[in-house]
Design a protein around this motif. Structure first.
Motif, PDB file in Angstrom:
ATOM      1  N   ALA A  96      71.935  52.513 -65.971  1.00 45.36           N
ATOM      2  CA  ALA A  96      73.077  52.108 -65.150  1.00 45.36           C
ATOM      3  C   ALA A  96      73.625  50.766 -65.633  1.00 45.36           C
ATOM      4  O   ALA A  96      74.838  50.570 -65.760  1.00 45.36           O
ATOM      5  N   ALA A  97      72.706  49.851 -65.938  1.00 53.27           N
ATOM      6  CA  ALA A  97      73.131  48.523 -66.387  1.00 53.27           C
ATOM      7  C   ALA A  97      73.851  48.620 -67.723  1.00 53.27           C
ATOM      8  O   ALA A  97      74.896  48.007 -67.929  1.00 53.27           O
ATOM      9  N   ARG A  98      73.291  49.406 -68.631  1.00 51.55           N
ATOM     10  CA  ARG A  98      73.916  49.559 -69.943  1.00 51.55           C
ATOM     11  C   ARG A  98      75.319  50.123 -69.821  1.00 51.55           C
ATOM     12  O   ARG A  98      76.238  49.721 -70.518  1.00 51.55           O
ATOM     13  N   HIS A  99      75.451  51.051 -68.891  1.00 43.60           N
ATOM     14  CA  HIS A  99      76.743  51.688 -68.682  1.00 43.60           C
ATOM     15  C   HIS A  99      77.832  50.638 -68.410  1.00 43.60           C
ATOM     16  O   HIS A  99      78.910  50.693 -68.980  1.00 43.60           O
ATOM     17  N   VAL A 100      77.506  49.684 -67.570  1.00 43.12           N
ATOM     18  CA  VAL A 100      78.508  48.664 -67.239  1.00 43.12           C
ATOM     19  C   VAL A 100      78.571  47.574 -68.319  1.00 43.12           C
ATOM     20  O   VAL A 100      79.649  47.186 -68.763  1.00 43.12           O
ATOM     21  N   LEU A 101      77.408  47.107 -68.736  1.00 44.76           N
ATOM     22  CA  LEU A 101      77.381  45.980 -69.677  1.00 44.76           C
ATOM     23  C   LEU A 101      77.991  46.334 -71.018  1.00 44.76           C
ATOM     24  O   LEU A 101      78.687  45.538 -71.623  1.00 44.76           O
ATOM     25  N   GLU A 102      77.720  47.540 -71.487  1.00 43.34           N
ATOM     26  CA  GLU A 102      78.195  47.909 -72.815  1.00 43.34           C
ATOM     27  C   GLU A 102      79.359  48.882 -72.754  1.00 43.34           C
ATOM     28  O   GLU A 102      79.769  49.438 -73.768  1.00 43.34           O
TER      29      GLU A 102
END
Lengths: 137, 810
Positions: free
Chosen positions: B718-724
């Motif tokens: 989920a974090a990667r989805h937003v961060l990257e």
């Protein structure tokens, strides 16, 4: 090339190479080949290299045969220590040896290993397990 | 940010001699084996070998090689704590620390080196087994006199160094090499004439590295021949316990005793007294604890230098920090007991620790007008004494000296949540309070309960914390101002957390009044902070601002970065509440350098998450991404699920402000699941509002599907989805095996392929040997090679594989 998906066993492979005098169980040539192949891989995984001496302290029987074949296949020098030696003589033989690996299940052999240059003691069971992480004594 | 170091292995103190093949073999074992234990008697060189093996494996473990020194840990329950400390993992409220450590290590490919397990072998075995069972990419290298005896452990017996054979190559034997190297380091030049004696000595010492080092350190005064003669004599003088021990242990004991007996009386006294320290120590500590008849403090520096020269004490490069090898330490403990000094010395150690920690605590927290660098120095020194403090507390409990034990508990921030140590204070105080309190002043019990209450709040045990805080306030003398004020502030925090703000007001006011009267800046700041928080809860923003500003002024006056950061965060929250995001962000940002200075990762992570969230709302997306990314990395590295959840909420806000509703829902969903797993409630209002906006834009079906996908998503994804800005990937397909097969083929030599195909005919080794006109042993070797290369476990598997792959020469 003709392919035989189902393995057929020729007469040579059923040849019995040893009968365990205690249990009466027979070891066929095929079983010997199979078990020693696995044991060879196990020995190598524990660092046995060509020219290394491996002490084998097992009672006479199929396990001894498998271990000896495996050590030779791994390129090692099999050095048998009779398992029926008295404790002091057994211990002296092990301590005097420069072997890095010993194959044995005998408690007195394990004890002697602590005072020797043996790094790894493998049990008979260690020679046959290939899937899981190796254990040793 | 610079790449953090991927190991914590110490620099080698001198040249490592020999054991080339062993190093090679041991490193090779880690391809297949997950736990290797180096076993052997003390002094045989387990630690040194393990460190060398580990150093050679740094490149093989992308997530690092981490040394956990267990010798200085006295209690089994501290093992997970020590592992956590090394890995930078922090305790979570309401979760066993080992679980947090395990969760952190789960996906990591790293090697843990557990050094000196023997005194805690049972708990070490449990911890190792638990880690291995749940962390599939973790390996463990342990050193111990006894094996751990866990499944999957490979016991590797460390032998002595190779001894010289008779002959011209004797000089090259490892034992001789080590002796010569250390003798040279000691300033002795040994000519070829002494070789025969050196060989004799190496044999007498059985090639034991520690024994050789001790002997080599004496070559300035004694020739190798003299040493060999004297050590031979030693065997007959061994104390009863030693005579029945196994040969190597006997040899080592003889060498250590010989070396000890050669010391001057004062050196002997100092060496045995040094055994009271937990681990490393500096000169000042040695002077304070060990100076007692017959040695004076002024003599200690020279005596210590003498012990270093004789290889009985080790020191770091700067000669500031000293330590005893485990084997020497054990011997010294025995000598201390024999001299009847154990109780006296441990009592003295406890007293000195009390005095030192009290001084550091006072400088860090209480004394007015000290500059911050002085306070920080006190904090650093106090933290450095933590191992010794634990040993001293253990002694206090063991000897029933509850009064001193409680005193030591109340004087150290390193045992408190402010030092990042959540539960340890609770365990110590509870242990001490369970002992006989007949000789303890009630005032002191009340004082200890204050710190117990403090620890319990950090553990979220609010009602117990409140109860103990009340008991403490009732028992503390009116003039014991500092802890009284701390208890008032703590009560405010607990009551606020319990939603009982009204009851908190008198505590905040009383604490502030007390602190003001006594000129205690720390507690003034804390009291004002409480008042500001109370005002904020009641929506009185101007009052909250006024108290907050005053709190910051008092905090600055005190200088402690922790309380300054706290007040800055409070001012940020107040600004946020009135909708002034620009000010909020700058208030939060003010705290960042302070928290970095304190190395307070948890507070820093929280602060950065706040900045990130506010920056997103200000459309400063670059800053938001950077802050949330750093905060998330800190949360993950320290194993804080709450911290990770906080970042996911921030990322959800960021995604929404960037117009990525999809990402916003996914991150919010992942955060909700994570919070539920730690028994926390999510801010449902924000989620409902977010979902309502999404329904309008994306439609009901899409929103519901995204939300359930977010709930099931891992926090990292989920974090990667937003961060990257990663888009949703299609569901993973079944992996095809084709490329692997090609690789397998090319691994086998022509001869091996030939033999593999002969196996399909069911031939035995002898049969194949006859067919190919080679020996059966050669066939066996080829088959072992094939099995290794293909990763198979039986000949039959090779046959099946060969049968399925007929298009190869055979």
């Amino acid at each position: 090339m003709h392919v035989t998906p189902l393995l057929t066993v020729g007469p040579m492979d059923e040849r019995i190479v040893m009968v365990d005098s205690d249990t009466g169980l027979e070891l066929t040539e095929e079983q010997l080949d199979e078990r020693s192949a696995v044991a060879t891989v196990q020995l190598r995984r524990r660092g046995v290299r060509a020219g290394d001496t491996v002490l084998i302290c097992l009672p006479v029987g199929p396990d001894l045969l498998v271990a000896t074949d495996a050590v030779i296949a791994a390129g090692g020098v099999a050095c048998p220590v009779p398992a029926d030696l008295d404790a002091a003589a057994l211990s002296a033989r092990i301590i005097a040896s420069r072997a890095r690996v010993m194959i044995s299940d005998l408690p007195q052999a394990l004890e002697a290993a602590d005072e020797s240059r043996v790094r790894i003691v493998m049990s008979v069971a260690d020679l046959s397990v290939l899937h899981s992480c190796p254990g040793s004594r | 940010m610079p790449e953090p170091p991927r190991h914590n292995l110490p620099a080698e103190p001198n040249r490592f001699v020999g054991r080339e093949r062993d190093l090679d073999d041991l490193r090779g074992l880690f391809g297949e084996t997950r736990v290797v234990t180096l076993c052997g008697v003390g002094g045989i060189g387990k630690t040194r070998l393990a460190l060398r093996v580990a150093a050679g494996l740094v490149t093989a473990y992308p997530d690092g090689v981490w040394l956990v020194e267990l010798a200085r840990i006295g209690r089994p329950e501290l093992i997970p704590q020590e592992v956590a400390r090394v890995l930078g993992v922090r305790e979570e409220a309401n979760r066993p620390l080992l679980d947090t450590v395990t969760a952190r290590l789960r996906g990591m490919r790293c090697l843990l080196l557990l050094d000196n397990c023997e005194h805690l072998v049972d708990r070490c075995a449990e911890v190792a087994a638990a880690l291995i069972a749940t962390c599939p990419r973790l390996s463990i290298l342990a050193t111990s006199r006894e094996p751990l005896r866990i499944a999957s452990e490979l016991i590797w017996r460390v032998p002595p160094l190779d001894l010289p054979d008779a002959g011209p190559q004797a000089e090259e034997a490892e034992a001789v090499q080590l002796f010569m190297d250390r003798a040279t380091a000691a300033g002795t030049r040994l000519g070829p004439g002494s070789l025969a004696d050196v060989i004799r000595l190496c044999r007498a010492l059985d090639g034991l590295p520690l024994a050789l080092e001790l002997a080599a350190a004496r070559t300035r005064l004694l020739s190798p021949g003299q040493i060999a003669d004297r050590i031979d004599d030693r065997f007959s003088l061994l104390t009863t316990g030693g005579r029945t021990a196994p040969a190597r242990q006997r040899t080592l004991l003889a060498a250590v005793e010989w070396s000890y007996d050669l010391l001057s009386v004062k050196e002997q006294v100092l060496l045995r007294r040094l055994s009271v320290f937990a681990g490393g120590f500096d000169l000042e500590l040695a002077e304070q604890v060990c100076a007692e008849r017959p040695i004076s403090a002024a003599e200690i520096v020279d005596l210590l230098g003498g012990l270093v020269d004789k290889s009985l004490v080790s020191c770091d490069e700067s000669r500031r920090r000293y330590s005893l090898l485990e084997t020497i330490k054990r011997y010294a403990i025995e000598r201390l007991e024999q001299a009847g000094e154990r109780e006296v010395l441990r009592e003295r150690h406890l007293d000195v620790l009390c005095a030192l920690q009290e001084r550091h605590f006072s400088a860090e927290m209480v004394e007015p007008g000290l500059p911050w660098p002085r306070r920080l120095e006190a904090l650093t020194m106090s933290k450095r004494l933590l191992d010794d403090q634990r040993v001293a507390l253990d002694w206090a409990a063991e000897a029933g000296n509850v009064a001193q034990g409680l005193r030591l508990c109340a004087t150290s921030t390193s045992l408190l949540p402010i030092g990042g140590n959540l539960t340890e204070i609770v365990a110590w105080i509870e242990r001490l309070l369970s002992l006989d309190l007949a000789h303890v002043a009630p005032e002191q019990v009340a004082h200890a309960k204050a710190y117990l209450a403090y620890g319990l709040e950090a553990r979220d045990e609010l009602s117990r914390s409140l109860e103990l805080a009340e008991q403490s306030l009732a028992g503390l003398a009116p003039d014991n101002v500092f802890p009284r004020c701390v208890m008032h502030s703590l009560t405010v925090v607990v009551l606020l957390r319990m939603g009982r703000a009204d009851e908190a007001v008198p505590h905040a006011e009383e604490g502030l009044a007390l602190a003001t009267r006594s000129g205690d800046a720390w507690n003034q700041a804390a009291g004002l902070l409480g008042l500001s928080a109370l005002a904020l809860t009641r929506g009185r923003l101007r009052e909250a601002q006024r108290h907050g500003e005053e709190a910051l002024a008092r905090a600055r006056e005190h200088g402690h970065r922790w309380i300054m950061a706290r007040t800055a965060a409070q001012l940020g929250a107040v600004a946020e509440a009135r909708g002034d995001l620009v000010t909020a962000k700058s208030q939060y940002e003010m705290a960042v350098p302070w928290l970095r200075e304190l190395r307070s990762e948890l507070d820093l992570a929280r602060c950065l998450a706040r900045i990130g969230r506010v920056a997103a709302m200000l459309h400063e997306f670059g800053t938001a991404r950077e802050c949330l990314g750093t905060s998330l990395a800190l949360g993950r590295a320290t194993g804080q699920r709450q911290g990770v959840a906080r970042c996911l909420v921030g990322l959800s806000v960021l995604a929404e402000y960037e117009g990525d509703l999809e990402g916003a829902i996914l991150a919010a969903g992942a955060a909700a699941t994570l919070r539920e797993s730690i028994g926390q409630h999510s801010a449902t209002t924000r989620i409902e509002e977010l979902l309502a906006r999404a329904r309008t834009k994306l439609g009901d079906g899409r929103t519901t599907s995204l939300w359930s996908r977010g709930l099931a998503m891992s926090p990292d994804d989920a974090a990667r989805h937003v961060l990257e800005g990663e888009r949703l990937a299609p569901r993973p397909r079944m992996e095809t095996t084709a490329p692997a097969e090609t690789v397998r083929h090319s691994l086998l030599t022509a001869r091996e392929l030939e033999i593999a195909h002969l196996l399909t005919r069911g031939l035995s080794n002898r049969g194949i040997a006859e067919e190919l006109v080679i020996s059966p042993a050669t066939v066996a070797r080829h088959i072992a090679n094939i099995m290794e290369k293909l990763g198979y476990t039986s000949r039959a598997q090779i046959a099946v594989w060969a049968a399925e792959h007929p298009n190869v020469p055979g």
